[in-house]
Design a protein around this motif. Structure first.
Motif, mmCIF file in Angstrom:
data_model
loop_
_atom_site.group_PDB
_atom_site.id
_atom_site.type_symbol
_atom_site.label_atom_id
_atom_site.label_comp_id
_atom_site.label_asym_id
_atom_site.label_seq_id
_atom_site.Cartn_x
_atom_site.Cartn_y
_atom_site.Cartn_z
ATOM 1 N N MET A 196 -9.043 -8.821 1.945
ATOM 2 C CA MET A 196 -9.101 -7.759 0.975
ATOM 3 C C MET A 196 -7.584 -7.524 0.337
ATOM 4 O O MET A 196 -6.621 -7.493 0.760
ATOM 5 C CB MET A 196 -9.549 -6.446 1.596
ATOM 6 C CG MET A 196 -9.613 -5.249 0.366
ATOM 7 S SD MET A 196 -10.126 -3.694 1.029
ATOM 8 C CE MET A 196 -8.561 -2.948 1.036
ATOM 9 N N SER A 197 -7.589 -7.138 -1.006
ATOM 10 C CA SER A 197 -6.420 -7.079 -1.770
ATOM 11 C C SER A 197 -6.715 -5.841 -2.655
ATOM 12 O O SER A 197 -7.883 -5.543 -3.158
ATOM 13 C CB SER A 197 -5.872 -8.297 -2.605
ATOM 14 O OG SER A 197 -6.817 -8.657 -3.323
ATOM 15 N N TYR A 198 -5.708 -5.224 -2.931
ATOM 16 C CA TYR A 198 -5.603 -4.097 -3.920
ATOM 17 C C TYR A 198 -5.696 -4.787 -5.264
ATOM 18 O O TYR A 198 -5.057 -5.664 -5.656
ATOM 19 C CB TYR A 198 -4.203 -3.080 -3.837
ATOM 20 C CG TYR A 198 -4.573 -2.341 -2.658
ATOM 21 C CD1 TYR A 198 -4.699 -0.826 -2.925
ATOM 22 C CD2 TYR A 198 -4.104 -2.696 -1.466
ATOM 23 C CE1 TYR A 198 -4.952 0.145 -1.960
ATOM 24 C CE2 TYR A 198 -4.269 -1.570 -0.298
ATOM 25 C CZ TYR A 198 -4.674 -0.360 -0.473
ATOM 26 O OH TYR A 198 -4.658 0.559 0.412
ATOM 27 N N PRO A 199 -6.011 -3.957 -6.275
ATOM 28 C CA PRO A 199 -6.057 -4.434 -7.790
ATOM 29 C C PRO A 199 -4.678 -4.614 -8.150
ATOM 30 O O PRO A 199 -3.698 -4.161 -7.549
ATOM 31 C CB PRO A 199 -6.684 -3.152 -8.455
ATOM 32 C CG PRO A 199 -7.475 -2.420 -7.329
ATOM 33 C CD PRO A 199 -6.851 -2.410 -6.281
ATOM 34 N N GLU A 200 -4.603 -5.277 -9.329
ATOM 35 C CA GLU A 200 -3.207 -5.418 -9.815
ATOM 36 C C GLU A 200 -2.628 -3.816 -10.205
ATOM 37 O O GLU A 200 -3.322 -3.033 -10.691
ATOM 38 C CB GLU A 200 -3.220 -6.209 -11.105
ATOM 39 C CG GLU A 200 -3.588 -7.602 -10.884
ATOM 40 C CD GLU A 200 -2.247 -8.227 -10.184
ATOM 41 O OE1 GLU A 200 -1.190 -8.156 -10.470
ATOM 42 O OE2 GLU A 200 -2.733 -8.993 -9.234
ATOM 43 N N PRO A 201 -1.287 -3.726 -10.026
ATOM 44 C CA PRO A 201 -0.717 -2.341 -10.382
ATOM 45 C C PRO A 201 -0.971 -2.225 -11.881
ATOM 46 O O PRO A 201 -0.790 -3.098 -12.718
ATOM 47 C CB PRO A 201 0.798 -2.780 -10.101
ATOM 48 C CG PRO A 201 0.763 -3.845 -9.077
ATOM 49 C CD PRO A 201 -0.337 -4.565 -9.645
ATOM 50 N N ARG A 202 -1.167 -0.928 -12.047
ATOM 51 C CA ARG A 202 -1.394 -0.165 -13.597
ATOM 52 C C ARG A 202 -0.143 0.573 -13.876
ATOM 53 O O ARG A 202 -0.022 1.015 -14.962
ATOM 54 C CB ARG A 202 -2.682 0.334 -13.852
ATOM 55 C CG ARG A 202 -3.772 -0.740 -13.506
ATOM 56 C CD ARG A 202 -5.077 -0.232 -13.892
ATOM 57 N NE ARG A 202 -5.131 1.129 -12.923
ATOM 58 C CZ ARG A 202 -6.267 1.981 -13.149
ATOM 59 N NH1 ARG A 202 -7.112 1.959 -14.284
ATOM 60 N NH2 ARG A 202 -6.590 2.985 -12.432
ATOM 61 N N TYR A 203 0.395 1.137 -12.864
ATOM 62 C CA TYR A 203 1.689 1.875 -13.066
ATOM 63 C C TYR A 203 2.773 1.199 -12.677
ATOM 64 O O TYR A 203 2.814 0.766 -11.416
ATOM 65 C CB TYR A 203 1.455 3.339 -12.267
ATOM 66 C CG TYR A 203 2.724 4.034 -12.328
ATOM 67 C CD1 TYR A 203 3.071 4.732 -13.938
ATOM 68 C CD2 TYR A 203 3.778 4.341 -11.366
ATOM 69 C CE1 TYR A 203 4.337 5.418 -13.782
ATOM 70 C CE2 TYR A 203 4.810 4.941 -11.429
ATOM 71 C CZ TYR A 203 5.416 5.512 -12.575
ATOM 72 O OH TYR A 203 6.247 6.134 -12.994
ATOM 73 N N LEU A 204 3.695 0.954 -13.502
ATOM 74 C CA LEU A 204 4.808 -0.232 -13.022
ATOM 75 C C LEU A 204 6.323 0.608 -12.909
ATOM 76 O O LEU A 204 7.257 0.120 -12.655
ATOM 77 C CB LEU A 204 4.991 -1.169 -14.049
ATOM 78 C CG LEU A 204 3.671 -2.156 -14.262
ATOM 79 C CD1 LEU A 204 3.946 -3.096 -15.148
ATOM 80 C CD2 LEU A 204 3.233 -2.659 -12.955
ATOM 81 N N GLY A 205 6.162 2.211 -13.150
ATOM 82 C CA GLY A 205 7.448 2.747 -13.063
ATOM 83 C C GLY A 205 7.909 3.063 -11.406
ATOM 84 O O GLY A 205 7.226 2.531 -10.383
#
Length: 168
Positions: free
Chosen positions: A1-10
């Motif tokens: 299992m993996s997390y989705p791609e980051p959407r917040y990059l700060g």
């Protein structure tokens, strides 16, 4: 299992939470039913939509239907809600939960003489507010206008047997 791609990059997080006090008036009142728009597709950036539906006694709900693009979940807060899971009608009480994946047949209503309340979660978020606000009026119009409205709102109704179960 993996997390989705980051959407917040700060690097430090953001001040972006949305709070809705419990005493906020309902967004939609239809007869004895009240719908609270807790988190719309607009406020969640399309992640999900969360709504509280307070149903009056003997409140009808939608007939058996499915969605092609969204899942729908039901969490009963109080009272008793009849939930159709595609095979049978179940009686949901406080704390009961039903998950319906895309394509899953489902329906609900309150067939008791007491009020009931539940949360409805749509994922991903879709603009359900227009559907809730206009479905009764569009149903009265009927015909192609209603058919187009249902397709635009990813709602596909199926014929039902006299006992309320779906034909299939």
């Amino acid at each position: 299992m993996s997390y989705p791609e980051p959407r917040y990059l700060g690097d430090n997080g953001a001040v972006s939470a949305a709070f809705r006090p419990a005493d906020t008036p309902p967004d939609l009142v239809r007869g004895a039913n009240r719908t609270h728009y807790l988190a719309t597709h607009a406020t969640t950036g399309g992640d999900f939509g969360l709504y509280r539906v307070d149903m009056g006694p003997h409140a009808p709900g939608p007939g058996t239907h499915f969605h092609r693009t969204i899942s729908e979940s039901f969490f009963v807060l109080s009272g008793s809600v009849r939930l159709y899971d595609g095979e049978r009608w179940l009686t949901g009480g406080a704390g009961d939960f039903l998950y319906v994946p895309p394509g899953g047949l489902h329906a609900f209503h309150n067939d008791t003489g007491d009020p009931a309340s539940m949360l409805m979660l749509f994922a991903p978020g879709a603009p359900r507010e227009e559907y809730f606000e206009q479905v009764a009026e569009k149903a009265r119009c009927g015909g192609q206008e209603f058919a187009d409205f249902l397709v635009r709102h990813d709602s596909y109704f199926v014929e039902e047997e006299p006992d309320g179960t779906a034909r299939g």
